[in-house]
Enzyme design. Structure first.
Site, PDB file in Angstrom:
ATOM      1  N   PRO A 151     -17.781  90.944  -7.134  1.00 41.81           N
ATOM      2  CA  PRO A 151     -18.631  89.833  -6.697  1.00 41.81           C
ATOM      3  C   PRO A 151     -17.837  88.570  -6.363  1.00 41.81           C
ATOM      4  O   PRO A 151     -18.029  87.971  -5.299  1.00 41.81           O
ATOM      5  CB  PRO A 151     -19.558  89.603  -7.903  1.00 41.81           C
ATOM      6  CG  PRO A 151     -19.578  90.928  -8.607  1.00 41.81           C
ATOM      7  CD  PRO A 151     -18.191  91.486  -8.442  1.00 41.81           C
ATOM      8  N   TYR A 152     -16.940  88.175  -7.261  1.00 40.92           N
ATOM      9  CA  TYR A 152     -16.141  86.965  -7.033  1.00 40.92           C
ATOM     10  C   TYR A 152     -15.241  87.138  -5.814  1.00 40.92           C
ATOM     11  O   TYR A 152     -15.178  86.265  -4.936  1.00 40.92           O
ATOM     12  CB  TYR A 152     -15.311  86.677  -8.280  1.00 40.92           C
ATOM     13  CG  TYR A 152     -14.400  85.473  -8.173  1.00 40.92           C
ATOM     14  CD1 TYR A 152     -14.910  84.185  -8.191  1.00 40.92           C
ATOM     15  CD2 TYR A 152     -13.017  85.619  -8.076  1.00 40.92           C
ATOM     16  CE1 TYR A 152     -14.094  83.078  -8.110  1.00 40.92           C
ATOM     17  CE2 TYR A 152     -12.185  84.523  -7.996  1.00 40.92           C
ATOM     18  CZ  TYR A 152     -12.722  83.250  -8.005  1.00 40.92           C
ATOM     19  OH  TYR A 152     -11.895  82.159  -7.908  1.00 40.92           O
ATOM     20  N   ALA A 153     -14.551  88.288  -5.731  1.00 39.18           N
ATOM     21  CA  ALA A 153     -13.657  88.528  -4.602  1.00 39.18           C
ATOM     22  C   ALA A 153     -14.428  88.565  -3.291  1.00 39.18           C
ATOM     23  O   ALA A 153     -13.937  88.092  -2.260  1.00 39.18           O
ATOM     24  CB  ALA A 153     -12.883  89.829  -4.801  1.00 39.18           C
TER      25      ALA A 153
END
Length: 288
Positions: A151-153
């Site tokens: 999700p963050y990437a």
């Protein structure tokens, strides 16, 4: 010699309550900018207020906050142009894709991508007039997506793409767009990421069997690398270089992990998978 803030003009830094954002706001103020430091709470405003540092309440997911920021820039009492926007605000939570609820995906994109775009859109007319600069704070995770960082990437990969397109759109108008990719930096973000993951609905027993060991190892690895990482002030100096360089690079990397960004494009995917798995293995046996 420090240049006066009237000469340097305004700098806007989002996510300036702590960590890289706060360090960057202080670094730019020390270099003569009048910094509008975006914070979310009054107590954070009190903590960062100082010479050349003017806190503004700014949640980049709130359109009224962004409108107020644009009005503050437009109506500057001393007529100072806005010279730079540093898009730094971000949230992080490391969980497997199967586990991370879709509403949490949306929230992460709202903060890490859509909010950044909204602030940029609001300030671009002023930045074009001043031939200013946009500095987007990405991450090593904007080039390499490790397990549980999906999700963050994803938000950071998207920010990298937006930055490339924006750079090409604004080049004819003299506005530079620069990406900074920090690796391990000693900030509070990791603790918040682990806490955020803990606040989310628990994994099912089946998901726990699949992923609990992985999540534990990833958190152990993250704690280890962050403890050995650079201080936020070191990242702030690189960001300040991206802000002030006469002819900036399109991308700057920060920290030891940044070397991975430069070699990943030459590695076959399966080889990179093995390298990342081998790097994680020593942390699987560590207890927190």
């Amino acid at each position: 010699m420090t240049v006066s803030s009237e000469t340097r003009g305004l700098a806007v830094v989002t996510g300036a309550s702590t960590g890289i954002g706060a360090a960057t706001a202080r670094e730019l103020a020390g270099r003569g900018y009048h910094v509008l430091a975006g914070v979310r709470r009054d107590r954070d405003a009190d903590a960062i207020r100082g010479p050349g540092l003017e806190p503004v309440i700014l949640d980049i997911t709130h359109p009224d906050h962004i409108e107020a920021l644009a009005a503050r820039v437009h109506e500057d009492s001393q007529g100072r142009p806005v010279r730079v926007l540093v898009n730094n605000a971000a949230v992080q939570a490391n969980l497997p894709i199967e586990v991370f609820a879709i509403e949490e995906w949306r929230r992460m994109f709202e903060v890490n991508l859509f909010g950044q775009i909204a602030v940029t859109q609001a300030l671009l007319p002023a930045l074009i007039r001043s031939k200013g600069r946009v500095v987007n704070i990405s991450s090593v995770g904007g080039r390499v997506a490790m397990a549980t960082y999906g999700p963050y990437a994803a938000t950071k990969f998207a920010l990298e793409a937006v930055s490339d397109s924006l750079r090409r759109e604004l080049a004819p108008f003299g506005v530079e767009v620069v990406v900074v990719q920090p690796g391990a930096v000693r900030t509070e973000m990791l603790g918040r990421a682990i806490a955020a993951a803990g606040d989310l609905p628990a994994m099912t027993s089946e998901q726990g069997q699949r992923y609990s060991g992985l999540v534990r190892a990833i958190n152990n690895q993250a704690v280890s690398s962050t403890n050995a990482g650079l201080p936020a002030e070191a990242a702030a100096k690189v960001i300040a270089r991206a802000v002030t360089a006469r002819r900036p690079r399109t991308r700057y990397s920060v920290g030891r992990e940044a070397a991975l960004v430069h070699v990943v494009r030459f590695l076959p995917d399966r080889m990179l998978d093995r390298i990342l798995a081998a790097a994680l293995r020593p942390h699987s046996a560590v207890t927190t």
